[in-house]
Enzyme design. Structure first.
Site, PDB file in Angstrom:
ATOM      1  N   TYR A 111      17.298  -7.591  27.511  1.00 35.66           N
ATOM      2  CA  TYR A 111      16.842  -8.110  26.219  1.00 35.66           C
ATOM      3  C   TYR A 111      15.955  -7.083  25.517  1.00 35.66           C
ATOM      4  O   TYR A 111      16.170  -6.748  24.345  1.00 35.66           O
ATOM      5  CB  TYR A 111      16.083  -9.418  26.437  1.00 35.66           C
ATOM      6  CG  TYR A 111      15.357  -9.923  25.210  1.00 35.66           C
ATOM      7  CD1 TYR A 111      16.054 -10.342  24.096  1.00 35.66           C
ATOM      8  CD2 TYR A 111      13.954  -9.980  25.179  1.00 35.66           C
ATOM      9  CE1 TYR A 111      15.386 -10.804  22.967  1.00 35.66           C
ATOM     10  CE2 TYR A 111      13.286 -10.437  24.065  1.00 35.66           C
ATOM     11  CZ  TYR A 111      14.007 -10.850  22.959  1.00 35.66           C
ATOM     12  OH  TYR A 111      13.336 -11.298  21.845  1.00 35.66           O
ATOM     13  N   THR A 116      18.283 -14.263  22.243  1.00 37.62           N
ATOM     14  CA  THR A 116      16.936 -14.407  22.819  1.00 37.62           C
ATOM     15  C   THR A 116      16.935 -15.022  24.213  1.00 37.62           C
ATOM     16  O   THR A 116      15.861 -15.310  24.743  1.00 37.62           O
ATOM     17  CB  THR A 116      16.052 -15.254  21.893  1.00 37.62           C
ATOM     18  OG1 THR A 116      16.669 -16.539  21.692  1.00 37.62           O
ATOM     19  CG2 THR A 116      15.857 -14.571  20.541  1.00 37.62           C
ATOM     20  N   GLN A 137      14.241 -21.460  15.499  1.00 40.61           N
ATOM     21  CA  GLN A 137      12.919 -22.000  15.200  1.00 40.61           C
ATOM     22  C   GLN A 137      12.179 -21.170  14.155  1.00 40.61           C
ATOM     23  O   GLN A 137      11.514 -21.737  13.270  1.00 40.61           O
ATOM     24  CB  GLN A 137      12.085 -22.126  16.474  1.00 40.61           C
ATOM     25  CG  GLN A 137      11.768 -20.832  17.192  1.00 40.61           C
ATOM     26  CD  GLN A 137      10.807 -21.044  18.369  1.00 40.61           C
ATOM     27  OE1 GLN A 137      10.261 -22.124  18.557  1.00 40.61           O
ATOM     28  NE2 GLN A 137      10.611 -20.000  19.155  1.00 40.61           N
ATOM     29  N   LEU A 138      12.295 -19.848  14.200  1.00 42.52           N
ATOM     30  CA  LEU A 138      11.606 -19.030  13.204  1.00 42.52           C
ATOM     31  C   LEU A 138      12.321 -19.071  11.862  1.00 42.52           C
ATOM     32  O   LEU A 138      11.683 -19.256  10.827  1.00 42.52           O
ATOM     33  CB  LEU A 138      11.496 -17.585  13.696  1.00 42.52           C
ATOM     34  CG  LEU A 138      10.866 -16.602  12.706  1.00 42.52           C
ATOM     35  CD1 LEU A 138       9.464 -17.042  12.296  1.00 42.52           C
ATOM     36  CD2 LEU A 138      10.847 -15.193  13.283  1.00 42.52           C
ATOM     37  N   THR A 185      10.414  -7.667  19.115  1.00 37.68           N
ATOM     38  CA  THR A 185       9.729  -8.350  20.212  1.00 37.68           C
ATOM     39  C   THR A 185       8.786  -7.448  21.002  1.00 37.68           C
ATOM     40  O   THR A 185       8.936  -6.220  21.023  1.00 37.68           O
ATOM     41  CB  THR A 185      10.786  -8.916  21.194  1.00 37.68           C
ATOM     42  OG1 THR A 185      10.154  -9.472  22.343  1.00 37.68           O
ATOM     43  CG2 THR A 185      11.722  -7.811  21.675  1.00 37.68           C
ATOM     44  N   TRP A 212       5.952 -14.454  21.946  1.00 35.02           N
ATOM     45  CA  TRP A 212       5.646 -15.795  22.424  1.00 35.02           C
ATOM     46  C   TRP A 212       5.699 -16.830  21.286  1.00 35.02           C
ATOM     47  O   TRP A 212       4.769 -17.617  21.090  1.00 35.02           O
ATOM     48  CB  TRP A 212       4.266 -15.821  23.074  1.00 35.02           C
ATOM     49  CG  TRP A 212       4.120 -15.036  24.340  1.00 35.02           C
ATOM     50  CD1 TRP A 212       4.870 -13.962  24.737  1.00 35.02           C
ATOM     51  CD2 TRP A 212       3.159 -15.256  25.379  1.00 35.02           C
ATOM     52  NE1 TRP A 212       4.428 -13.498  25.947  1.00 35.02           N
ATOM     53  CE2 TRP A 212       3.375 -14.265  26.370  1.00 35.02           C
ATOM     54  CE3 TRP A 212       2.124 -16.163  25.551  1.00 35.02           C
ATOM     55  CZ2 TRP A 212       2.612 -14.182  27.526  1.00 35.02           C
ATOM     56  CZ3 TRP A 212       1.348 -16.078  26.700  1.00 35.02           C
ATOM     57  CH2 TRP A 212       1.593 -15.117  27.682  1.00 35.02           C
ATOM     58  N   ALA A 268      19.141 -13.336  16.595  1.00 37.93           N
ATOM     59  CA  ALA A 268      18.999 -12.504  17.793  1.00 37.93           C
ATOM     60  C   ALA A 268      19.541 -13.243  19.003  1.00 37.93           C
ATOM     61  O   ALA A 268      19.669 -14.477  19.004  1.00 37.93           O
ATOM     62  CB  ALA A 268      17.533 -12.138  18.029  1.00 37.93           C
TER      63      ALA A 268
END
Length: 294
Positions: free
Chosen positions: A127, A64, A18-19, A103, A152, A62
């Site tokens: 993580y 995640t 998504q990023l 993160t 988030w 990553a």
């Protein structure tokens, strides 16, 4: 927020996520994205074939899956530690720069004020531990790299938290969401713009920065904002405690990230989280209308 175009070309790893998708989409053609099938950051030969000269690498790749990492430690270490180290080593070899996304999970989550980059770390999950180890590996191999911690992240599309709340709004009369975990909701498009701006000065930035949506909210607050943003009654979202929803990996009770380091580096602060939710929902509505679905 208008990204500053870096002089060097941009390579985005993890571009199927998504990023990464947002970074490529918002780069105005300046970034080339590679998914894991095209660039495997755990494979030195794959990295060498792609990172061939001076460029800026934005590492969005990553592991995640926070809960899965608790039992699949090797997979988390491969993607969160070994892969970033190999990327940093290759960047050092060819004169490339690196922005590495990390993160809030590197912190213990027991603070009462927003975390600064200099605050003591103390991850409580596999993580978080692997992401912290990845940060250290990157900076050891490439001291001029910059680690950007965020938190988030959502788009409101797919299976992220906001998208899930919108799906549940359609399917259920009420939804129960934890109210005792507080963090920094971050719209992926805003973070992407921030990373693109930072790419213009990476190498002259501090080693670690925090970039997240402005302000703080609980998951309960974020869920209510999502409901309200689509015209649903936010009272349909009911609060509960973390004890009501135990997870394999404990979630931080408080992991708000301070924007001071980001602003101090001369970078544009990400907009307040509530405004960003409205923007994400507006973008989602636009896409739904364009493609003929809700």
């Amino acid at each position: 927020m208008t990204p500053t175009a870096p002089v060097r070309p941009i390579v985005v790893t993890g571009a199927a996520g998504q990023l990464g998708r947002q970074v490529v989409a918002r780069s105005g053609g300046a970034a080339v994205g590679y998914g894991s099938n095209e660039l495997d950051i755990t494979d030195p030969s794959s990295i060498a074939a792609t990172i061939t000269g001076e460029c800026v690498v934005i590492n969005c790749a990553a592991h995640t899956a926070v809960d899965a990492a608790e039992t699949d430690v090797d997979a988390a270490e491969e993607l969160n530690v070994r892969g970033p180290r190999l990327l940093a080593e290759r960047c050092a070899e060819v004169g490339a720069q690196l922005l590495h996304v990390s993160t809030d999970y590197v912190f213990p989550g027991d603070a009462r004020t927003p975390y600064e980059p200099s605050d003591p770390t103390g991850p409580r999950t596999v993580y978080g531990r692997t992401k912290l180890a990845g940060e250290k590996a990157v900076l050891a191999a490439l001291p001029g790299a910059t680690v950007v911690r965020t938190a988030w992240v959502y788009t409101g599309v797919g299976t992220d938290f906001v998208a899930t709340m919108l799906r549940l709004e359609r399917e259920r009369d009420t939804v129960t969401v934890v109210s005792d975990q507080v963090g920094s909701p971050t719209y992926a498009a805003d973070l992407a713009d921030g990373l693109l701006e930072a790419a213009g000065t990476v190498g002259a930035l501090p080693s670690v920065l925090h970039a997240a949506g402005g302000g703080s909210a609980s998951w309960f607050d974020l869920a209510r904002a999502a409901f309200a943003g689509v015209g649903a009654d936010p009272e349909r979202v009911r609060p509960c405690s973390s004890d009501d929803f135990p997870r394999p990996a404990p979630r931080p009770a408080y992991s708000v990230l301070s924007p001071r380091s980001w602003i101090g580096a001369g970078l544009t602060p990400l907009r307040p989280w509530r405004d960003a939710v409205d923007a994400a929902l507006a973008a989602r509505a636009d896409e739904s209308g364009r493609f003929g679905g809700r």
